[in-house]
Design an enzyme around this catalytic site. Structure first.
Site, PDB file in Angstrom:
ATOM      1  N   ARG A  61       0.838  -1.210   0.000  1.00  0.00           N
ATOM      2  CA  ARG A  61       0.000   0.000   0.000  1.00  0.00           C
ATOM      3  C   ARG A  61       0.872   1.259   0.000  1.00  0.00           C
ATOM      4  O   ARG A  61       0.539   2.258  -0.626  1.00  0.00           O
ATOM      5  CB  ARG A  61      -0.936  -0.031   1.198  1.00  0.00           C
ATOM      6  CG  ARG A  61      -1.909  -1.227   1.100  1.00  0.00           C
ATOM      7  CD  ARG A  61      -2.915  -1.212   2.202  1.00  0.00           C
ATOM      8  NE  ARG A  61      -3.632   0.035   2.205  1.00  0.00           N
ATOM      9  CZ  ARG A  61      -4.216   0.571   3.276  1.00  0.00           C
ATOM     10  NH1 ARG A  61      -4.152  -0.068   4.433  1.00  0.00           N
ATOM     11  NH2 ARG A  61      -4.851   1.708   3.194  1.00  0.00           N
ATOM     12  N   ASN A  94      -7.944   8.305   6.559  1.00  0.00           N
ATOM     13  CA  ASN A  94      -7.077   7.731   5.528  1.00  0.00           C
ATOM     14  C   ASN A  94      -5.622   7.722   5.974  1.00  0.00           C
ATOM     15  O   ASN A  94      -5.152   8.657   6.624  1.00  0.00           O
ATOM     16  CB  ASN A  94      -7.213   8.513   4.220  1.00  0.00           C
ATOM     17  CG  ASN A  94      -8.627   8.434   3.673  1.00  0.00           C
ATOM     18  OD1 ASN A  94      -9.399   7.576   4.095  1.00  0.00           O
ATOM     19  ND2 ASN A  94      -8.958   9.317   2.747  1.00  0.00           N
ATOM     20  N   ASP A  96      -3.279   7.418   3.599  1.00  0.00           N
ATOM     21  CA  ASP A  96      -2.508   7.933   2.464  1.00  0.00           C
ATOM     22  C   ASP A  96      -2.089   9.378   2.736  1.00  0.00           C
ATOM     23  O   ASP A  96      -2.495   9.987   3.729  1.00  0.00           O
ATOM     24  CB  ASP A  96      -3.313   7.800   1.147  1.00  0.00           C
ATOM     25  CG  ASP A  96      -4.570   8.682   1.119  1.00  0.00           C
ATOM     26  OD1 ASP A  96      -4.443   9.908   1.343  1.00  0.00           O
ATOM     27  OD2 ASP A  96      -5.672   8.151   0.865  1.00  0.00           O
ATOM     28  N   HIS A 111      -6.101   7.561  12.044  1.00  0.00           N
ATOM     29  CA  HIS A 111      -5.751   6.140  11.922  1.00  0.00           C
ATOM     30  C   HIS A 111      -4.292   5.934  11.509  1.00  0.00           C
ATOM     31  O   HIS A 111      -3.926   4.858  11.049  1.00  0.00           O
ATOM     32  CB  HIS A 111      -6.679   5.449  10.904  1.00  0.00           C
ATOM     33  CG  HIS A 111      -8.091   5.296  11.386  1.00  0.00           C
ATOM     34  ND1 HIS A 111      -9.137   4.954  10.571  1.00  0.00           N
ATOM     35  CD2 HIS A 111      -8.627   5.450  12.623  1.00  0.00           C
ATOM     36  CE1 HIS A 111     -10.272   4.902  11.277  1.00  0.00           C
ATOM     37  NE2 HIS A 111      -9.983   5.207  12.528  1.00  0.00           N
ATOM     38  N   CYS A 138      15.993   0.787  12.918  1.00  0.00           N
ATOM     39  CA  CYS A 138      15.365   2.072  13.247  1.00  0.00           C
ATOM     40  C   CYS A 138      16.430   3.165  13.117  1.00  0.00           C
ATOM     41  O   CYS A 138      17.520   3.038  13.688  1.00  0.00           O
ATOM     42  CB  CYS A 138      14.830   2.032  14.683  1.00  0.00           C
ATOM     43  SG  CYS A 138      14.375   3.669  15.316  1.00  0.00           S
ATOM     44  N   THR A 179     -16.945   8.319   3.501  1.00  0.00           N
ATOM     45  CA  THR A 179     -16.739   7.277   4.506  1.00  0.00           C
ATOM     46  C   THR A 179     -18.037   6.511   4.724  1.00  0.00           C
ATOM     47  O   THR A 179     -19.126   7.082   4.689  1.00  0.00           O
ATOM     48  CB  THR A 179     -16.165   7.853   5.824  1.00  0.00           C
ATOM     49  OG1 THR A 179     -16.100   6.801   6.803  1.00  0.00           O
ATOM     50  CG2 THR A 179     -16.980   8.988   6.379  1.00  0.00           C
ATOM     51  N   SER A 180     -17.898   5.189   4.941  1.00  0.00           N
ATOM     52  CA  SER A 180     -19.077   4.323   5.005  1.00  0.00           C
ATOM     53  C   SER A 180     -19.793   4.398   6.343  1.00  0.00           C
ATOM     54  O   SER A 180     -20.899   3.885   6.486  1.00  0.00           O
ATOM     55  CB  SER A 180     -18.664   2.869   4.746  1.00  0.00           C
ATOM     56  OG  SER A 180     -17.789   2.439   5.763  1.00  0.00           O
ATOM     57  N   ASN A 204     -21.183  11.720  -0.059  1.00  0.00           N
ATOM     58  CA  ASN A 204     -20.740  10.334  -0.277  1.00  0.00           C
ATOM     59  C   ASN A 204     -21.346   9.822  -1.584  1.00  0.00           C
ATOM     60  O   ASN A 204     -22.365  10.318  -2.049  1.00  0.00           O
ATOM     61  CB  ASN A 204     -21.199   9.452   0.900  1.00  0.00           C
ATOM     62  CG  ASN A 204     -20.307   8.247   1.114  1.00  0.00           C
ATOM     63  OD1 ASN A 204     -19.090   8.385   1.186  1.00  0.00           O
ATOM     64  ND2 ASN A 204     -20.889   7.068   1.203  1.00  0.00           N
ATOM     65  N   ALA A 222     -16.949  12.349  -5.066  1.00  0.00           N
ATOM     66  CA  ALA A 222     -16.302  13.432  -4.317  1.00  0.00           C
ATOM     67  C   ALA A 222     -15.612  14.422  -5.241  1.00  0.00           C
ATOM     68  O   ALA A 222     -15.594  15.626  -4.965  1.00  0.00           O
ATOM     69  CB  ALA A 222     -15.296  12.842  -3.329  1.00  0.00           C
TER      70      ALA A 222
END
Ligand code: APR
Length: 237
Positions: A61, A94, A96, A111, A138, A179-180, A204, A222
């Site tokens: 992703r 999102n 992204d 998120h 790291c 968004t759902s 939506n 959108a």
């Protein structure tokens, strides 16, 4: 919508705003969850059980981000953020980076983000654009195999909930885009905002699970509806 009464705006976006950029949404046909069980790739237990599978899922992703561009909806929201004379908080579910690449400055990623890695050894978060499946060290503490995607998985606490809650309670207008309404706590934002006196608008592709909670709704893509709504807001309609 009577814009003169609106000063504080909270906008929530979901996967639908990035769909026309070419990023799959989660639910529905061809959705990201279609080929996966959520428990296998998006929980801390899944990561403990099979880190390679989980890292590969998010590496794919993250790599996909390089092939897509923000669309007119991301651009319109960046413009609104820059030009809106009152307060505006843009919260996204999102992971992204398309809001930022469209020019939005203060996006709250509740998120997490694909372009961030979280070191479980030293607890630092570092910007990250490469793969994690090969267990790189790291950059802060040099421990190998300690970096996980900085993504809020099911069962984990979304980021900055106190700040979001305060903004919702202060909002004159709450707008949910793409968004759902299937995942809490984000799905409950409309109820908090409305209870505290905000006007509420859903934009939506189709009525969402939470549509009944919104006073107004606009259905369609959108990329067309968001620029039109932003024009109205900035024109004072
Ligand atoms: N324009 C507007 N809305 C769209 C478009 C579009 N072009 N394409 C799809 N949609 C709508 C769909 O109709 C659907 O209601 O976007 C919504 C996407 O819903 P989901 O796939 O459930 O995505 P989202 O609501 O962001 O998911 C919430 O669930 O899986 C978790 O953590 C993940 O952040 C995610 C959360």
């Amino acid at each position: 919508m009577h814009q003169r009464e609106i000063h504080n705006v909270v906008i929530l976006t979901g996967a639908g705003i990035s769909a026309e950029s070419g990023l799959a949404t989660f639910r529905g046909p061809d959705g990201l969850w279609e080929g996966h069980r959520i428990e296998d790739v998006a929980t801390p237990e899944a990561f403990a059980r099979d880190p390679d599978l989980v890292q590969a899922f998010y590496d794919a992703r993250r790599a996909r981000l390089k092939a897509v561009e923000p669309n007119s909806a991301h651009q319109a929201l960046a413009r609104l953020e820059a030009e809106w004379p009152g307060k505006l908080l843009l919260v996204t579910q999102n992971v992204d980076d398309l809001h930022e690449r469209a020019g939005a400055a203060g996006v709250l990623h509740m998120h997490g983000q694909l372009t961030s890695a979280w070191c479980l050894a030293c607890d630092h978060r570092v910007p990250w654009t490469k793969d994690l499946a090969d267990n790189p060290p790291c950059p802060v503490c040099n421990v190998s195999g300690s970096l996980r995607p900085d993504i809020v998985w099911f069962g984990e606490m979304p980021y900055q909930m106190d700040r979001i809650d305060a903004a919702l309670r202060d909002a004159d207008l709450f707008v949910s885009i793409g968004t759902s309404g299937a995942v809490y706590p984000a799905a409950g934002f409309v109820q908090t905002a409305r209870y505290c006196g905000a006007q509420t608008l859903e934009i939506n592709l189709e009525p969402s699970l939470g549509s009944v909670y919104f006073q107004k709704s606009r259905t369609g893509p959108a990329s067309a509806l968001v620029p039109a709504w932003v024009e109205e807001m900035l024109a004072g309609n």
